[in-house]
Scaffold this motif. Structure first.
Motif, PDB file in Angstrom:
ATOM      1  N   LEU A  28      56.092  18.071  63.375  1.00  0.00           N
ATOM      2  CA  LEU A  28      55.463  16.957  63.777  1.00  0.00           C
ATOM      3  C   LEU A  28      56.347  15.733  64.751  1.00  0.00           C
ATOM      4  CD1 LEU A  28      52.605  16.754  61.940  1.00  0.00           C
ATOM      5  CD2 LEU A  28      52.279  16.784  64.433  1.00  0.00           C
ATOM      6  N   GLU A  29      57.673  15.522  63.876  1.00  0.00           N
ATOM      7  CA  GLU A  29      58.710  14.435  63.331  1.00  0.00           C
ATOM      8  C   GLU A  29      59.084  14.944  64.846  1.00  0.00           C
ATOM      9  OE1 GLU A  29      61.761  14.265  61.296  1.00  0.00           O
ATOM     10  OE2 GLU A  29      60.361  13.412  59.533  1.00  0.00           O
ATOM     11  N   VAL A  39      48.097   8.352  63.165  1.00  0.00           N
ATOM     12  CA  VAL A  39      47.200   8.702  62.383  1.00  0.00           C
ATOM     13  C   VAL A  39      45.918   9.107  62.348  1.00  0.00           C
ATOM     14  CG1 VAL A  39      47.378  10.360  59.973  1.00  0.00           C
ATOM     15  CG2 VAL A  39      50.027  10.093  61.720  1.00  0.00           C
ATOM     16  N   VAL A  40      45.034   9.435  62.701  1.00  0.00           N
ATOM     17  CA  VAL A  40      43.575   9.309  61.903  1.00  0.00           C
ATOM     18  C   VAL A  40      43.232   9.843  61.262  1.00  0.00           C
ATOM     19  CG1 VAL A  40      41.012   8.211  63.315  1.00  0.00           C
ATOM     20  CG2 VAL A  40      43.503   7.916  64.248  1.00  0.00           C
ATOM     21  N   ALA A  50      46.523  13.627  54.196  1.00  0.00           N
ATOM     22  CA  ALA A  50      47.290  13.043  55.465  1.00  0.00           C
ATOM     23  C   ALA A  50      48.466  12.033  54.564  1.00  0.00           C
ATOM     24  CB  ALA A  50      46.265  12.240  55.533  1.00  0.00           C
ATOM     25  N   ALA A  51      48.211  11.807  53.093  1.00  0.00           N
ATOM     26  CA  ALA A  51      48.932  11.374  52.600  1.00  0.00           C
ATOM     27  C   ALA A  51      50.417  12.136  52.272  1.00  0.00           C
ATOM     28  CB  ALA A  51      48.919  10.265  50.836  1.00  0.00           C
ATOM     29  N   ASP A  52      50.504  12.774  52.018  1.00  0.00           N
ATOM     30  CA  ASP A  52      51.005  13.870  52.012  1.00  0.00           C
ATOM     31  C   ASP A  52      52.143  14.250  52.988  1.00  0.00           C
ATOM     32  OD1 ASP A  52      50.720  14.305  48.706  1.00  0.00           O
ATOM     33  OD2 ASP A  52      50.185  16.721  48.938  1.00  0.00           O
ATOM     34  N   LEU A  53      51.375  14.611  54.184  1.00  0.00           N
ATOM     35  CA  LEU A  53      52.107  14.780  55.888  1.00  0.00           C
ATOM     36  C   LEU A  53      53.207  13.794  55.751  1.00  0.00           C
ATOM     37  CD1 LEU A  53      52.359  16.201  57.617  1.00  0.00           C
ATOM     38  CD2 LEU A  53      50.107  15.544  59.136  1.00  0.00           C
ATOM     39  N   LEU A  59      58.816   8.816  61.057  1.00  0.00           N
ATOM     40  CA  LEU A  59      58.767   8.273  62.467  1.00  0.00           C
ATOM     41  C   LEU A  59      58.776   6.960  62.086  1.00  0.00           C
ATOM     42  CD1 LEU A  59      56.195  10.812  63.183  1.00  0.00           C
ATOM     43  CD2 LEU A  59      58.587  10.535  65.017  1.00  0.00           C
ATOM     44  N   PRO A  60      59.398   5.477  62.668  1.00  0.00           N
ATOM     45  CA  PRO A  60      59.067   4.270  62.283  1.00  0.00           C
ATOM     46  C   PRO A  60      58.231   4.263  62.570  1.00  0.00           C
ATOM     47  CG  PRO A  60      61.400   5.266  62.986  1.00  0.00           C
ATOM     48  CD  PRO A  60      60.326   6.638  63.167  1.00  0.00           C
ATOM     49  N   GLY A  61      57.455   3.316  62.841  1.00  0.00           N
ATOM     50  CA  GLY A  61      56.272   3.044  63.268  1.00  0.00           C
ATOM     51  C   GLY A  61      55.370   3.366  62.669  1.00  0.00           C
ATOM     52  N   LEU A  62      55.198   4.482  62.356  1.00  0.00           N
ATOM     53  CA  LEU A  62      53.615   5.471  62.310  1.00  0.00           C
ATOM     54  C   LEU A  62      52.843   4.572  61.454  1.00  0.00           C
ATOM     55  CD1 LEU A  62      54.052   8.706  60.982  1.00  0.00           C
ATOM     56  CD2 LEU A  62      52.718   7.308  59.561  1.00  0.00           C
ATOM     57  N   ILE A  63      51.494   4.416  61.950  1.00  0.00           N
ATOM     58  CA  ILE A  63      50.672   3.740  61.745  1.00  0.00           C
ATOM     59  C   ILE A  63      49.210   5.309  61.223  1.00  0.00           C
ATOM     60  CG2 ILE A  63      47.947   2.502  62.309  1.00  0.00           C
ATOM     61  CD1 ILE A  63      50.352   0.975  64.844  1.00  0.00           C
TER      62      ILE A  63
END
Length: 84
Positions: A28-29, A39-40, A50-53, A59-63
């Protein structure tokens, strides 16, 4: 609960799962490098995945955001209890 666990057959180890999560995070990176990523995560069942992933993603700014969905019966519309 212990009795149920005793009767289970392990097909994949915790280490295998962790390695797959890290591998997916790295893919994904590469795929989303330089892009805004949101990431929803549907609660409740997938928050730990999702936390582990996302911990393994650089990825800077990942929401990271969560939705809470509810389905009363199979085949019925899904009700959104918490939207993003």
């Amino acid at each position: 609960m212990a009795q149920l666990k005793d009767n289970m057959t392990q097909y994949i180890t915790e280490k295998d799962v962790q390695e797959a999560v890290v591998r997916l995070a790295k893919e994904l990176e590469i795929d989303y490098h330089g892009k805004e990523v949101v990431v929803v995560v549907p609660l409740k069942g997938s928050f730990m995945f999702a936390a582990d992933l996302t911990r393994n993603m650089n990825l800077p700014g990942l929401i990271l955001d969560f939705v809470y969905l509810k389905s009363m019966k199979s085949g019925e519309a899904v009700e959104i209890k918490k939207d993003i």
